[in-house]
Design a protein around this motif. Structure first.
Motif, PDB file in Angstrom:
ATOM      1  N   LEU A  96       0.825  -1.208   0.000  1.00  0.00           N
ATOM      2  CA  LEU A  96       0.000   0.000   0.000  1.00  0.00           C
ATOM      3  C   LEU A  96       0.863   1.264   0.000  1.00  0.00           C
ATOM      4  O   LEU A  96       0.537   2.258  -0.663  1.00  0.00           O
ATOM      5  CB  LEU A  96      -0.915   0.007   1.227  1.00  0.00           C
ATOM      6  N   GLU A  97       1.974   1.218   0.726  1.00  0.00           N
ATOM      7  CA  GLU A  97       2.900   2.351   0.732  1.00  0.00           C
ATOM      8  C   GLU A  97       3.431   2.615  -0.670  1.00  0.00           C
ATOM      9  O   GLU A  97       3.546   3.773  -1.112  1.00  0.00           O
ATOM     10  CB  GLU A  97       4.045   2.062   1.692  1.00  0.00           C
ATOM     11  N   LEU A  98       3.744   1.544  -1.397  1.00  0.00           N
ATOM     12  CA  LEU A  98       4.272   1.694  -2.752  1.00  0.00           C
ATOM     13  C   LEU A  98       3.186   2.126  -3.740  1.00  0.00           C
ATOM     14  O   LEU A  98       3.474   2.823  -4.712  1.00  0.00           O
ATOM     15  CB  LEU A  98       4.902   0.374  -3.209  1.00  0.00           C
ATOM     16  N   LEU A  99       1.951   1.716  -3.501  1.00  0.00           N
ATOM     17  CA  LEU A  99       0.851   2.173  -4.361  1.00  0.00           C
ATOM     18  C   LEU A  99       0.601   3.661  -4.183  1.00  0.00           C
ATOM     19  O   LEU A  99       0.193   4.350  -5.122  1.00  0.00           O
ATOM     20  CB  LEU A  99      -0.427   1.398  -4.041  1.00  0.00           C
ATOM     21  N   ASP A 100       0.809   4.162  -2.952  1.00  0.00           N
ATOM     22  CA  ASP A 100       0.707   5.596  -2.668  1.00  0.00           C
ATOM     23  C   ASP A 100      -0.659   6.154  -3.096  1.00  0.00           C
ATOM     24  O   ASP A 100      -0.750   7.142  -3.822  1.00  0.00           O
ATOM     25  CB  ASP A 100       1.842   6.353  -3.373  1.00  0.00           C
ATOM     26  N   LEU A 101      -1.723   5.501  -2.626  1.00  0.00           N
ATOM     27  CA  LEU A 101      -3.085   5.915  -2.967  1.00  0.00           C
ATOM     28  C   LEU A 101      -3.561   6.986  -1.990  1.00  0.00           C
ATOM     29  O   LEU A 101      -3.533   6.776  -0.776  1.00  0.00           O
ATOM     30  CB  LEU A 101      -4.033   4.715  -2.929  1.00  0.00           C
ATOM     31  N   THR A 102      -3.996   8.104  -2.501  1.00  0.00           N
ATOM     32  CA  THR A 102      -4.417   9.217  -1.640  1.00  0.00           C
ATOM     33  C   THR A 102      -5.922   9.267  -1.443  1.00  0.00           C
ATOM     34  O   THR A 102      -6.406  10.023  -0.604  1.00  0.00           O
ATOM     35  CB  THR A 102      -3.939  10.553  -2.240  1.00  0.00           C
ATOM     36  N   THR A 103      -6.670   8.494  -2.216  1.00  0.00           N
ATOM     37  CA  THR A 103      -8.129   8.449  -2.070  1.00  0.00           C
ATOM     38  C   THR A 103      -8.583   6.990  -2.016  1.00  0.00           C
ATOM     39  O   THR A 103      -7.843   6.079  -2.408  1.00  0.00           O
ATOM     40  CB  THR A 103      -8.830   9.146  -3.255  1.00  0.00           C
ATOM     41  N   SER A 104      -9.800   6.765  -1.538  1.00  0.00           N
ATOM     42  CA  SER A 104     -10.359   5.414  -1.524  1.00  0.00           C
ATOM     43  C   SER A 104     -10.393   4.880  -2.947  1.00  0.00           C
ATOM     44  O   SER A 104     -10.860   5.556  -3.866  1.00  0.00           O
ATOM     45  CB  SER A 104     -11.769   5.433  -0.934  1.00  0.00           C
ATOM     46  N   SER A 105      -9.909   3.651  -3.124  1.00  0.00           N
ATOM     47  CA  SER A 105      -9.744   3.104  -4.464  1.00  0.00           C
ATOM     48  C   SER A 105     -10.342   1.714  -4.564  1.00  0.00           C
ATOM     49  O   SER A 105     -10.620   1.057  -3.559  1.00  0.00           O
ATOM     50  CB  SER A 105      -8.257   3.055  -4.831  1.00  0.00           C
ATOM     51  N   PHE A 106     -10.534   1.271  -5.811  1.00  0.00           N
ATOM     52  CA  PHE A 106     -11.042  -0.066  -6.098  1.00  0.00           C
ATOM     53  C   PHE A 106      -9.843  -0.931  -6.450  1.00  0.00           C
ATOM     54  O   PHE A 106      -9.176  -0.709  -7.456  1.00  0.00           O
ATOM     55  CB  PHE A 106     -12.031   0.007  -7.256  1.00  0.00           C
ATOM     56  N   ILE A 107      -9.552  -1.930  -5.605  1.00  0.00           N
ATOM     57  CA  ILE A 107      -8.301  -2.691  -5.709  1.00  0.00           C
ATOM     58  C   ILE A 107      -8.581  -4.165  -5.968  1.00  0.00           C
ATOM     59  O   ILE A 107      -9.501  -4.749  -5.394  1.00  0.00           O
ATOM     60  CB  ILE A 107      -7.471  -2.549  -4.416  1.00  0.00           C
ATOM     61  N   LEU A 108      -7.769  -4.764  -6.827  1.00  0.00           N
ATOM     62  CA  LEU A 108      -7.813  -6.198  -7.078  1.00  0.00           C
ATOM     63  C   LEU A 108      -6.729  -6.868  -6.240  1.00  0.00           C
ATOM     64  O   LEU A 108      -5.560  -6.508  -6.328  1.00  0.00           O
ATOM     65  CB  LEU A 108      -7.571  -6.481  -8.564  1.00  0.00           C
ATOM     66  N   ASP A 109      -7.123  -7.858  -5.431  1.00  0.00           N
ATOM     67  CA  ASP A 109      -6.183  -8.631  -4.620  1.00  0.00           C
ATOM     68  C   ASP A 109      -5.996  -9.995  -5.288  1.00  0.00           C
ATOM     69  O   ASP A 109      -6.890 -10.840  -5.254  1.00  0.00           O
ATOM     70  CB  ASP A 109      -6.730  -8.793  -3.201  1.00  0.00           C
ATOM     71  N   ILE A 110      -4.842 -10.188  -5.901  1.00  0.00           N
ATOM     72  CA  ILE A 110      -4.566 -11.396  -6.697  1.00  0.00           C
ATOM     73  C   ILE A 110      -3.902 -12.445  -5.811  1.00  0.00           C
ATOM     74  O   ILE A 110      -2.850 -12.198  -5.228  1.00  0.00           O
ATOM     75  CB  ILE A 110      -3.650 -11.050  -7.884  1.00  0.00           C
ATOM     76  N   GLY A 111      -4.509 -13.625  -5.734  1.00  0.00           N
ATOM     77  CA  GLY A 111      -4.043 -14.631  -4.786  1.00  0.00           C
ATOM     78  C   GLY A 111      -4.441 -14.233  -3.379  1.00  0.00           C
ATOM     79  O   GLY A 111      -3.639 -14.297  -2.450  1.00  0.00           O
ATOM     80  N   CYS A 112      -5.697 -13.835  -3.223  1.00  0.00           N
ATOM     81  CA  CYS A 112      -6.178 -13.233  -1.974  1.00  0.00           C
ATOM     82  C   CYS A 112      -6.232 -14.219  -0.814  1.00  0.00           C
ATOM     83  O   CYS A 112      -6.284 -13.822   0.347  1.00  0.00           O
ATOM     84  CB  CYS A 112      -7.563 -12.625  -2.184  1.00  0.00           C
TER      85      CYS A 112
END
Length: 273
Positions: free
Chosen positions: A40-56
């Motif tokens: 998440l730190e590397l994604l650096d998302l500043t707003t609520s986002s729609f995320i795909l978790d692969i191999g969840c």
């Protein structure tokens, strides 16, 4: 200690017993949380986002996404029915999908703002069954991941390559799919080192992804694109052994009869007087 990937395919390895054992381990929970927060730190998302978790898996990473600040909405995909059953029992917030990422991700183009994958994509390098080609599976995965991310989207995949060859094969597949790609290695001098593949779709990131991770403490940054591209360019040069072997394989796939390979294939002939 043997790697899980060396024993069985993931859908068989993570049976009911192994899935619950994995999920209830306090050590696994701690490691998973650390790596997901790093992603998440590397994604650096500043707003609520729609995320795909692969191999969840059982939703350990998904819980971090739901509780992040800002919180994120997510969909998880996994090949193990047992892992997903545990996730359902735990009533995780994300939607869950049973699927094999090596067959491609079945989502509409531009569906997700970002994607994460924790300790999963190295499974794509296994040849579990006769006729399974890791390069084909990696290509399907990264091509479909690229398609389902929005332009300027980003993905972070933490993975455990068996060796440098496997690491380069994964990075090469991501680059061929069109991603800007960079590798970040946490704690490189310790046995607890973790490797993260940071991917961008379009925008400035495709030019130099290393800018995303430069300057962080305790990490080494690699950018394999130049090396891999130079190798591909060299291999593609007409008349080289690699070029000849590739052409012969293409002809075989078309059903044509091709002279068998030998130690002399591609070897330059000496000068005759």
């Amino acid at each position: 200690m043997s790697r899980p990937e060396d024993n069985l395919p993931p859908d068989l390895y993570y049976n009911d017993t192994e899935s619950r054992k994995y999920t209830t381990s306090s050590r696994v929970q701690s490691i998973q949380a650390t790596m997901t927060n790093r992603a998440l730190e590397l994604l650096d998302l500043t707003t609520s986002s729609f995320i795909l978790d692969i191999g969840c898996g059982s939703g350990l990473s998904g819980e971090i996404l739901s509780e992040a600040e800002p919180p994120h909405t997510w969909i998880g995909v996994d090949i193990s029915p047992s892992m997903l059953a545990v996730a359902l029992d735990r009533e995780v917030d994300g939607d869950l999908l049973l699927g094999d990422m090596g067959q491609g991700l079945p989502f509409r183009a531009g569906s997700f703002d970002a994607a994460i994958s924790i300790s999963a994509i190295q499974w794509l390098c296994n040849e579990d069954e006769k006729g399974v080609d890791p390069k084909t599976r990696l290509s399907r995965f990264f091509d479909s991941l690229y398609a389902c991310l929005k332009r300027d989207g980003k993905a972070v995949c933490q993975f455990y390559p068996r060796d440098d060859k496997q690491r380069d094969m994964i990075c090469s597949a991501a680059i061929k799919a069109g991603f800007g790609a960079g590798l970040l290695e946490d704690d490189p001098e310790t046995k607890n080192k973790k490797l993260y593949l940071v991917l961008t779709v379009g925008g400035e990131g495709n030019k130099d992804i290393t800018g995303v991770v430069q300057g962080m403490d305790g990490v080494d940054v690699f950018d394999n694109r130049k090396k891999l591209m130079e190798k591909a360019k060299k291999d593609a040069k007409k008349g080289t052994k690699a070029w000849i072997m590739k052409k012969k394989e293409q002809e075989r796939k078309k059903g044509k009869i091709v002279k068998a390979d030998s130690k002399y294939t591609g070897r330059k002939r000496g000068i005759k007087f």
